[in-house]
Design a protein around this motif. Structure first.
Motif, mmCIF file in Angstrom:
data_model
loop_
_atom_site.group_PDB
_atom_site.id
_atom_site.type_symbol
_atom_site.label_atom_id
_atom_site.label_comp_id
_atom_site.label_asym_id
_atom_site.label_seq_id
_atom_site.Cartn_x
_atom_site.Cartn_y
_atom_site.Cartn_z
ATOM 1 N N GLU A 45 81.317 57.767 -15.550
ATOM 2 C CA GLU A 45 80.666 57.140 -16.703
ATOM 3 C C GLU A 45 81.715 56.722 -17.740
ATOM 4 O OE1 GLU A 45 77.785 59.880 -18.264
ATOM 5 O OE2 GLU A 45 76.914 60.222 -16.291
ATOM 6 N N PHE A 48 71.495 51.623 -26.714
ATOM 7 C CA PHE A 48 72.071 52.377 -25.609
ATOM 8 C C PHE A 48 71.291 53.650 -25.287
ATOM 9 C CE2 PHE A 48 75.956 49.920 -26.852
ATOM 10 C CZ PHE A 48 75.999 49.158 -25.706
ATOM 11 N N MET A 57 69.828 54.405 -21.503
ATOM 12 C CA MET A 57 70.027 55.651 -20.777
ATOM 13 C C MET A 57 68.712 56.343 -20.409
ATOM 14 S SD MET A 57 73.334 57.462 -22.563
ATOM 15 C CE MET A 57 72.495 57.758 -24.095
ATOM 16 N N MET A 58 67.674 56.163 -21.225
ATOM 17 C CA MET A 58 66.472 56.973 -21.056
ATOM 18 C C MET A 58 65.212 56.230 -20.630
ATOM 19 S SD MET A 58 66.794 59.525 -24.340
ATOM 20 C CE MET A 58 65.189 60.219 -23.986
ATOM 21 N N ASN A 118 67.623 55.874 -31.639
ATOM 22 C CA ASN A 118 69.015 55.430 -31.656
ATOM 23 C C ASN A 118 69.664 55.758 -33.000
ATOM 24 O OD1 ASN A 118 71.015 53.860 -29.993
ATOM 25 N ND2 ASN A 118 71.039 52.609 -31.846
#
Length: 177
Positions: free
Chosen positions: A48, A100, A104-105, A120
């Motif tokens: 990552e 972001f 990711m989720m 966020n």
């Protein structure tokens, strides 16, 4: 398991500090970060970007600590990392219109845009606070206290924050019938 894997260099830093001091611990943290990335690569998985960034920061600040024999550099490392996370989250949202946290989720949870934006912002604010807390402890307490804070204080703060976030998100999660 991922949490434990991410926690690996911090835990080794703590143990090495208790047995060998700050400079040994710094060397161990640098080595552990390389081992961690090597392990991911050896398993054929993609490293990552945040792992690469974390490695670069530990090598830079840890290297400066060892080269200049000054523990201040390693004490700044968590703050720089936390503030970089905050900048990435805010910069992604404001400059690139990319959330972001959502990236990711979003496979795990479906939320309204306003909730994603608040999530966020709250993570960015949390990382700013974590950086400030790290500097406060680094400059106002002993190195022993800072090392304990790095392991237990920041982990505790993260756990409390995640639990609060979970409660806030739970009202938006619906059971599938």
């Amino acid at each position: 398991m991922k949490f434990l894997f991410d926690f690996f260099p911090i835990l080794l830093f703590f143990i090495a500090y208790k047995f060998g001091g700050i400079y040994v611990a710094t060397g161990v943290a640098i080595a552990a970060s390389f081992v961690q990335i090597g392990w991911v690569m050896a398993r054929g998985k993609k490293v990552e970007p945040m792992m690469w960034i974390s490695l670069a920061i530990i090598v830079f600040f840890g290297g400066a600590t060892l080269l200049l024999h000054n523990e201040t550099f390693i004490k700044w490392k968590p703050t720089v990392l936390y503030w970089l996370f905050a900048v990435i989250l805010l910069g992604g949202a404001w400059l690139f219109k990319k959330n972001f946290i959502r990236v990711m989720m979003e496979k795990q949870v479906n939320l309204p845009d306003s909730v994603w934006n608040n999530l966020n912002l709250s993570w960015a604010a949390f990382f700013v606070v974590m950086g400030v807390a790290n500097l406060y402890v680094a400059y106002n307490f002993s190195t022993d206290d800072w090392v304990n804070f790095k392991l237990f204080g920041t982990t505790g703060m993260m756990l409390v924050f995640v639990v609060i976030q979970s409660f806030m998100l739970s009202k938006h999660i619906q059971d599938k019938e």
